[in-house]
Design a protein around this motif. Structure first.
Motif, short mmCIF file in Angstrom:
data_model
loop_
_atom_site.label_atom_id
_atom_site.label_comp_id
_atom_site.label_asym_id
_atom_site.label_seq_id
_atom_site.Cartn_x
_atom_site.Cartn_y
_atom_site.Cartn_z
N SER A 85 -46.82 66.11 55.19
CA SER A 85 -45.46 66.08 55.71
C SER A 85 -45.51 65.79 57.20
CB SER A 85 -44.80 67.43 55.44
OG SER A 85 -43.47 67.41 55.85
N SER A 86 -44.75 64.76 57.62
CA SER A 86 -44.78 64.37 59.03
C SER A 86 -44.11 65.43 59.91
CB SER A 86 -44.10 63.01 59.23
OG SER A 86 -42.73 63.11 58.93
N LEU A 87 -44.59 65.53 61.15
CA LEU A 87 -44.07 66.53 62.08
C LEU A 87 -43.33 65.92 63.27
CD1 LEU A 87 -47.18 68.89 62.17
CD2 LEU A 87 -45.07 69.22 60.89
N ASN A 88 -43.68 64.68 63.66
CA ASN A 88 -43.12 64.17 64.91
C ASN A 88 -42.51 62.78 64.82
OD1 ASN A 88 -45.50 62.81 64.55
ND2 ASN A 88 -46.20 63.00 66.67
N TYR A 90 -39.16 60.36 63.05
CA TYR A 90 -37.90 60.37 62.35
C TYR A 90 -37.68 59.00 61.75
CZ TYR A 90 -33.02 60.81 61.18
OH TYR A 90 -31.84 60.84 60.49
N ASP A 92 -38.31 61.68 58.54
CA ASP A 92 -39.52 62.35 58.06
C ASP A 92 -40.20 61.53 56.96
OD1 ASP A 92 -39.13 64.45 59.78
OD2 ASP A 92 -38.12 65.71 58.29
N GLN A 94 -43.08 61.88 53.91
CA GLN A 94 -43.90 62.79 53.11
C GLN A 94 -44.68 61.97 52.10
OE1 GLN A 94 -41.67 65.94 51.23
NE2 GLN A 94 -42.02 67.26 53.00
#
Length: 177
Positions: A85-88, A90, A92, A94
């Protein structure tokens, strides 16, 4: 992932219990069969012995088939999946990794996990491999590197992944779930 393990263990427990129950019934049947044959031979009822013998062969063939099928059930293990799952970035991103090999990069035609609109990501950036229900990551000679928990993965180096690990592909960070 933990809940799925409990569900799998429970199903395996039920299957083993059913197999043990079937095997115990087979054992009881065999004991009864030998008692009947012994009594029939003592009273010289040869036709009854032949009938029981042929029924027993049919039953043994059916039971052997059942055991072979159950053996395959116990050999097959439920394969685990991994979620990145991406954190940084937009929007996101997955990735659900359920295969034995999973390529990640920015060239959509070449990879399984596509990271769009990121110039720092290589066309083929990294590969995640599943071996014996454990996941590993390797860098695919990317220009800006792959990092696992802040440590750079060198070319041809393979690192094991665990839940909670942080993976960074160039400037894009993911969490292993």
């Amino acid at each position: 992932m933990v809940e799925a393990d409990y569900e799998y263990d429970y199903k395996l427990y039920i299957q083993k219990k059913r197999l043990l129950k079937a095997l115990s019934l087979i054992f009881i049947y065999q004991i009864i069969f030998f008692i009947i044959v012994f009594i029939s031979l003592n009273y010289q009822l040869i036709n009854v012995v032949y009938l029981i013998y042929f029924l027993d062969i049919d039953l043994i063939a059916s039971i052997s088939t059942y055991i072979i099928i159950c053996k395959n059930i116990f050999r097959s293990k439920k394969k685990k999946v991994l979620i990145l799952s991406s954190l940084n970035i937009y929007p996101d991103v997955q990735f659900l990794i359920d295969g034995d090999e999973y390529l990640i990069g920015k060239k959509q035609e070449l990879v399984d996990g596509w990271i769009p609109n990121q110039r720092m990501i290589s066309r083929l950036h990294a590969k995640i491999i599943r071996v014996d229900n454990q996941f590993f990551i390797t860098d695919e000679e990317s220009l800006n590197g792959t990092y696992l928990n802040g440590t750079k993965i060198t070319k041809k180096q393979i690192k094991r992944l665990k839940i909670g690990d942080r993976i960074r592909f160039a400037n894009v960070e993911f969490e292993v779930k």
